[in-house]
Design an enzyme around this catalytic site. Structure first.
Site, PDB file in Angstrom:
ATOM      1  N   TYR A  26       0.841  -1.199   0.000  1.00  0.00           N
ATOM      2  CA  TYR A  26       0.000   0.000   0.000  1.00  0.00           C
ATOM      3  C   TYR A  26       0.877   1.251   0.000  1.00  0.00           C
ATOM      4  CZ  TYR A  26      -3.315   3.544   1.526  1.00  0.00           C
ATOM      5  OH  TYR A  26      -4.060   4.696   1.613  1.00  0.00           O
ATOM      6  N   GLU A  48     -11.945   6.036   4.201  1.00  0.00           N
ATOM      7  CA  GLU A  48     -11.342   6.931   5.191  1.00  0.00           C
ATOM      8  C   GLU A  48     -12.344   7.230   6.307  1.00  0.00           C
ATOM      9  OE1 GLU A  48      -8.264   7.614   5.474  1.00  0.00           O
ATOM     10  OE2 GLU A  48      -7.387   7.516   3.468  1.00  0.00           O
ATOM     11  N   TRP A  56      -5.432   2.138   9.906  1.00  0.00           N
ATOM     12  CA  TRP A  56      -5.684   1.978   8.475  1.00  0.00           C
ATOM     13  C   TRP A  56      -5.495   0.537   8.032  1.00  0.00           C
ATOM     14  CZ3 TRP A  56      -8.453   3.868   4.885  1.00  0.00           C
ATOM     15  CH2 TRP A  56      -8.236   3.514   3.557  1.00  0.00           C
TER      16      TRP A  56
END
Length: 190
Positions: A26, A48, A56
């Site tokens: 990522y 988000e 995350w």
């Protein structure tokens, strides 16, 4: 802890990427890379929003299931979801089961579905700062900026939910509106 970490592959990355292969991928391929288009930005904005209060990596690991459950984040598809869909999602352990966030994504999808093609993209990118200096350290990375605050206010004015200034700054980072790869990271702007 150093702000840059050398991975087992010898690559210098922002330390937050750690040793997790998916997190490193990522970091290397997505975070800070220019992301354009209404659907991809709607997906990123939605994820988000789900991330608020969580790590995350939790969202990243659940992203494939989020995509299945939310119809590939096609705004018109998601906008058509009703109460039965919400209840179904609340039972799905493959996603974050938070009623307010689920309902916000559906409501936000209805707003996006009512926009002209390219309008969400243009709106979000209109808040990208004209100039942004990559940080030397994580201590220089803000949680909120005047641009993310303005983006949040405009989105809220239009009826969007779960789009606070901190969440919108995370969107700006992840979609490449700003480059917050720290000095020494192979992805940092030269």
């Amino acid at each position: 802890m150093s702000d840059v970490r050398i991975g087992s592959d010898g690559t210098a990355r922002c330390a937050w990427a750690g040793d997790d292969a998916e997190y490193q991928r990522y970091h290397d391929e997505e975070w800070g890379t220019t992301l354009r288009g209404d659907r991809p930005l709607f997906e990123k904005m939605s994820l988000e929003g789900f991330q608020a209060g969580l790590a995350w990596i939790t969202i990243l690991r659940k992203r494939p299931r989020f995509r299945e459950v939310f119809g590939g984040f096609e705004p018109a598809t998601v906008a058509a979801f009703g109460p039965d869909d919400v209840e179904r999602m609340l039972q799905d352990a493959g996603i974050i089961r938070h009623r307010g966030k689920i309902e916000a994504v559906i409501a936000n999808a209805a707003i996006v579905a009512g926009m002209a093609d390219g309008e969400l993209d243009g709106l979000l990118w209109s808040f990208a700062p004209a100039a942004h200096r990559s940080p030397a350290t994580f201590a220089e990375v803000p949680a909120v900026t005047p641009e993310s605050t303005a983006m949040s206010a405009e989105l809220r004015r239009r009826g969007f939910r779960f789009v606070g200034p901190t969440t919108m700054y995370a969107l700006m980072q992840s979609s490449g509106m700003v480059d917050d790869h720290v000095t020494g990271c192979w992805r940092a702007a030269a």
